[in-house]
Write an enzyme that holds these catalytic residues in place. Structure first.
Site, PDB file in Angstrom:
ATOM      1  N   LEU A 208      43.931   6.001  29.703  1.00 16.36           N
ATOM      2  CA  LEU A 208      43.969   5.097  28.556  1.00 16.36           C
ATOM      3  C   LEU A 208      45.224   5.393  27.738  1.00 16.36           C
ATOM      4  O   LEU A 208      45.401   6.514  27.283  1.00 16.36           O
ATOM      5  CB  LEU A 208      42.734   5.404  27.695  1.00 16.36           C
ATOM      6  CG  LEU A 208      42.325   4.383  26.644  1.00 16.36           C
ATOM      7  CD1 LEU A 208      41.628   3.202  27.297  1.00 16.36           C
ATOM      8  CD2 LEU A 208      41.365   5.031  25.646  1.00 16.36           C
ATOM      9  N   HIS A 209      46.101   4.417  27.626  1.00 16.57           N
ATOM     10  CA  HIS A 209      47.281   4.689  26.806  1.00 16.57           C
ATOM     11  C   HIS A 209      47.893   3.449  26.176  1.00 16.57           C
ATOM     12  O   HIS A 209      48.856   3.551  25.417  1.00 16.57           O
ATOM     13  CB  HIS A 209      48.353   5.404  27.638  1.00 16.57           C
ATOM     14  CG  HIS A 209      49.003   4.521  28.659  1.00 16.57           C
ATOM     15  ND1 HIS A 209      50.141   3.799  28.393  1.00 16.57           N
ATOM     16  CD2 HIS A 209      48.677   4.210  29.929  1.00 16.57           C
ATOM     17  CE1 HIS A 209      50.475   3.102  29.470  1.00 16.57           C
ATOM     18  NE2 HIS A 209      49.593   3.329  30.406  1.00 16.57           N
ATOM     19  N   ARG A 210      47.377   2.253  26.510  1.00 14.85           N
ATOM     20  CA  ARG A 210      48.009   1.036  25.980  1.00 14.85           C
ATOM     21  C   ARG A 210      47.893   1.002  24.471  1.00 14.85           C
ATOM     22  O   ARG A 210      46.827   1.274  23.907  1.00 14.85           O
ATOM     23  CB  ARG A 210      47.323  -0.228  26.526  1.00 14.85           C
ATOM     24  CG  ARG A 210      47.599  -0.545  27.957  1.00 14.85           C
ATOM     25  CD  ARG A 210      48.556  -1.708  28.102  1.00 14.85           C
ATOM     26  NE  ARG A 210      49.880  -1.224  28.429  1.00 14.85           N
ATOM     27  CZ  ARG A 210      50.211  -0.692  29.599  1.00 14.85           C
ATOM     28  NH1 ARG A 210      49.334  -0.578  30.571  1.00 14.85           N
ATOM     29  NH2 ARG A 210      51.437  -0.255  29.800  1.00 14.85           N
TER      30      ARG A 210
END
Ligand code: UDP
Length: 367
Positions: A208-210
């Protein structure tokens, strides 16, 4: 005289894409010569060095060290530094990948100096302009002279936006090239299962990094609550992007996350391929990981409202998960693997990089 090509990369997924294309470029030496600018958008050992070492990417000729800034400052400083290198090196072509600030900055610097741009991973659209990546990819496509698109959908998008068909080459996906090329080496990472006390197909792998997920506190917390709920029924293994780790700490969620989930540092490519291949299901907001899940035949759940990899949704290999804790819990804990029939040709046969290099050489001869 060899064709003088400058590649500009700076972020993790670009290293992974460039690894395969650099190898193909080298195989056509001395007809074409590559030099590399690394902008430093990602710069540390875990997000950068490990990929250069493991994947044997040639050492960059220039390292700009421009990372950790706001969108505008980063892009602006990159344009300035890249322009000064282009003025001296006078490349015949530049090669850019994907949709990061590095991609856009290099393209803006090149187009003003009348240097033709080749864009790898052209034509993808999420149709969500709130994503910085969407802005970067649309602008880069419209500045480019050669657009290498991985999918027929990508080609369709470009034609609809008025890009000349002569500039578009549908060539398959260079990330698929990397998956096929490194798959065997990744198998050697079997010790990870023992070290992490995992067995094949008994864990969810998540990333998860957006920005649209991490930078809105309510949304980030909701996703985390979904993962916490799901962790009661499934092991959740999560290699943390450094930005996400920072936000977990700022939101005071890090301690709970380390208790309930298996948090890992960012992984090298081979470790990541191995853990993806053996997962029961992958839950991610990464573009690259959605494709790799399919290539490795693991069902994928995408923690976003839309994806540019629409063919994965159409075929049922990937599902968008509504971003509520209940939906995340539900999707991560129901059986996913049952009836999927994996057809293997959506992103080409591992020869996208060769096609790219062949076309670059042909187009240079025509000029
Ligand atoms: N990746 C990796 N280690 C990790 C997480 C991801 O090597 O800990 C790889 C992943 O296998 C894929 C690429 O990084 O090849 C995806 O990059 P990322 O998710 O950072 O960017 P995106 O694809 O969303 O632009």
């Amino acid at each position: 005289m060899p064709i003088n090509l400058t590649t500009i990369i700076g972020a993790r997924p670009q290293f992974i894409k460039a690894a395969s294309v650099s190898r193909a470029l080298k195989s056509r030496s001395p007809e074409i010569k590559e030099s590399i600018i690394h902008t430093g958008q990602h710069y540390d050992k875990e997000m950068s060095d490990v990929f250069f070492e493991e994947m044997k990417i040639p050492k960059p000729d220039h390292f700009l060290g421009i990372g950790g800034l706001s969108q505008g400052s980063m892009t602006g400083r990159m344009i300035e530094s890249i322009e000064s290198i282009f003025l001296k090196a006078k490349p015949d072509w530049i090669l850019v990948y994907g949709d990061t600030n590095t991609t856009l900055a290099a393209s803006l610097a090149a187009v003003k100096l009348h240097i033709p741009i080749a864009h790898v991973e052209a034509g993808l659209r999420s149709f969500n302009k709130k994503m910085p990546e969407e802005v970067n990819r649309v602008l880069t496509d419209h500045l480019s002279s050669l657009l290498f698109t991985p999918t027929s959908k990508g080609k369709e998008n470009l034609l609809r936006e008025g890009v000349s068909p002569k500039k578009i080459i549908e060539c398959g996906d260079v990330m698929a090239d990397s998956v096929f090329f490194y798959a065997k080496q990744a198998e050697e990472k079997i010790h990870l299962l023992k070290e992490l006390d995992l067995s094949p197909r008994n864990y969810v792998l998540t990333t998860l990094h957006r920005q649209e997920n991490t930078d809105q506190s309510d949304r980030f917390r909701e996703i985390l609550e979904g993962l916490f709920l799901a962790s009661k029924e499934r092991r959740i293994v999560w290699p943390l992007h450094p930005r996400t780790e920072k936000i977990l700490k700022n939101e005071n969620l890090y301690e709970k996350a380390s208790r309930l989930l298996t948090l890992l540092p960012p992984l090298g490519y081979l470790d990541m391929l191995f853990l993806q291949k053996n997962a029961l299901v992958i839950a991610t907001d990464s573009g690259g990981v959605q494709k790799e899940a399919y290539l490795l035949k693991v069902p994928c759940l995408t923690l976003r409202e839309e994806t540019e990899w629409v063919e994965l949704l159409e075929k049922g290999y990937n599902r968008l998960v509504p971003l509520s804790r209940e939906a995340i819990f539900e999707c991560l804990t129901t059986k996913n693997e049952s009836s999927i029939e994996w057809e293997s040709s959506l992103y080409g046969d591992g020869k996208a990089s060769e096609t790219i290099v062949k076309n670059l050489i042909q187009f240079s001869k025509l000029e």
